[in-house]
Write a protein that holds these residues in place. Structure first.
Motif, PDB file in Angstrom:
ATOM      1  N   LYS A  77     -21.660  -4.963  -4.681  1.00  0.00           N
ATOM      2  CA  LYS A  77     -21.421  -5.559  -5.998  1.00  0.00           C
ATOM      3  C   LYS A  77     -19.940  -5.473  -6.359  1.00  0.00           C
ATOM      4  O   LYS A  77     -19.357  -6.423  -6.883  1.00  0.00           O
ATOM      5  N   TYR A  78     -19.312  -4.345  -6.061  1.00  0.00           N
ATOM      6  CA  TYR A  78     -17.877  -4.166  -6.335  1.00  0.00           C
ATOM      7  C   TYR A  78     -17.052  -5.207  -5.569  1.00  0.00           C
ATOM      8  O   TYR A  78     -16.179  -5.863  -6.143  1.00  0.00           O
ATOM      9  N   LYS A  79     -17.342  -5.351  -4.283  1.00  0.00           N
ATOM     10  CA  LYS A  79     -16.592  -6.315  -3.476  1.00  0.00           C
ATOM     11  C   LYS A  79     -16.772  -7.740  -3.999  1.00  0.00           C
ATOM     12  O   LYS A  79     -15.820  -8.513  -4.030  1.00  0.00           O
ATOM     13  N   LYS A  80     -17.974  -8.052  -4.431  1.00  0.00           N
ATOM     14  CA  LYS A  80     -18.265  -9.396  -4.925  1.00  0.00           C
ATOM     15  C   LYS A  80     -17.592  -9.670  -6.270  1.00  0.00           C
ATOM     16  O   LYS A  80     -16.987 -10.722  -6.475  1.00  0.00           O
ATOM     17  N   GLU A  81     -17.681  -8.716  -7.201  1.00  0.00           N
ATOM     18  CA  GLU A  81     -17.230  -8.962  -8.564  1.00  0.00           C
ATOM     19  C   GLU A  81     -15.827  -8.439  -8.882  1.00  0.00           C
ATOM     20  O   GLU A  81     -15.179  -8.934  -9.803  1.00  0.00           O
ATOM     21  N   LEU A  82     -15.361  -7.430  -8.153  1.00  0.00           N
ATOM     22  CA  LEU A  82     -14.061  -6.837  -8.471  1.00  0.00           C
ATOM     23  C   LEU A  82     -13.111  -6.777  -7.276  1.00  0.00           C
ATOM     24  O   LEU A  82     -12.013  -6.237  -7.390  1.00  0.00           O
TER      25      LEU A  82
END
Length: 133
Positions: A77-82
């Motif tokens: 999720k971090y890689k995708k959104e941030l």
């Protein structure tokens, strides 16, 4: 924190979706009294702990390098959104630190400092006891 309390908090985190424990383990390297306490991250089997640490205390305050270990599902999720945010730590410093760690110098440094701080702590306690009596 006692291990039993750690398991209570992990149970709490597992009771509802979206609950996490953020563990800021800023000084774990310098425990000079007793057995080192295992971080929450090591006993978490449900991916509910976000582990953070820094090299500011273990190496020098001017080394402004920290790190965070995310559970696998949060990492995605971090890689995708941030993931678009750029790192503020220069690449040269990151590679230098990585080399320092991989060649075993960091571990040697920590061991030397643990001994040094342990001796200082012992002298302080002994001097304090001498002053009390």
């Amino acid at each position: 924190m006692p291990v039993s309390r750690r398991y209570e908090l992990l149970t709490w985190a597992n009771e509802k979706k979206g609950r996490y424990i953020i563990e800021d383990d800023y000084d774990s390297e310098f425990r000079v009294n007793g057995v080192p306490i295992s971080p929450f991250f090591n006993i978490d089997s449900s991916e509910k702990v976000i582990y953070m640490n820094t090299f500011s205390k273990s190496l020098a305050p001017t080394i402004r390098i920290s790190y965070m270990i995310l559970p696998e599902h949060l990492l995605k999720k971090y890689k995708k959104e941030l993931g678009f945010y750029s790192c503020t730590v220069p690449t040269f410093e990151q590679y230098t630190l990585a080399s320092f760690i991989s060649k075993g110098y960091f571990e040697k440094h920590i061991n030397r400092m643990r001994i040094y701080y342990g001796k200082k702590r012992k002298a302080l306690i002994e001097n304090n006891e001498a002053c009390i009596y």
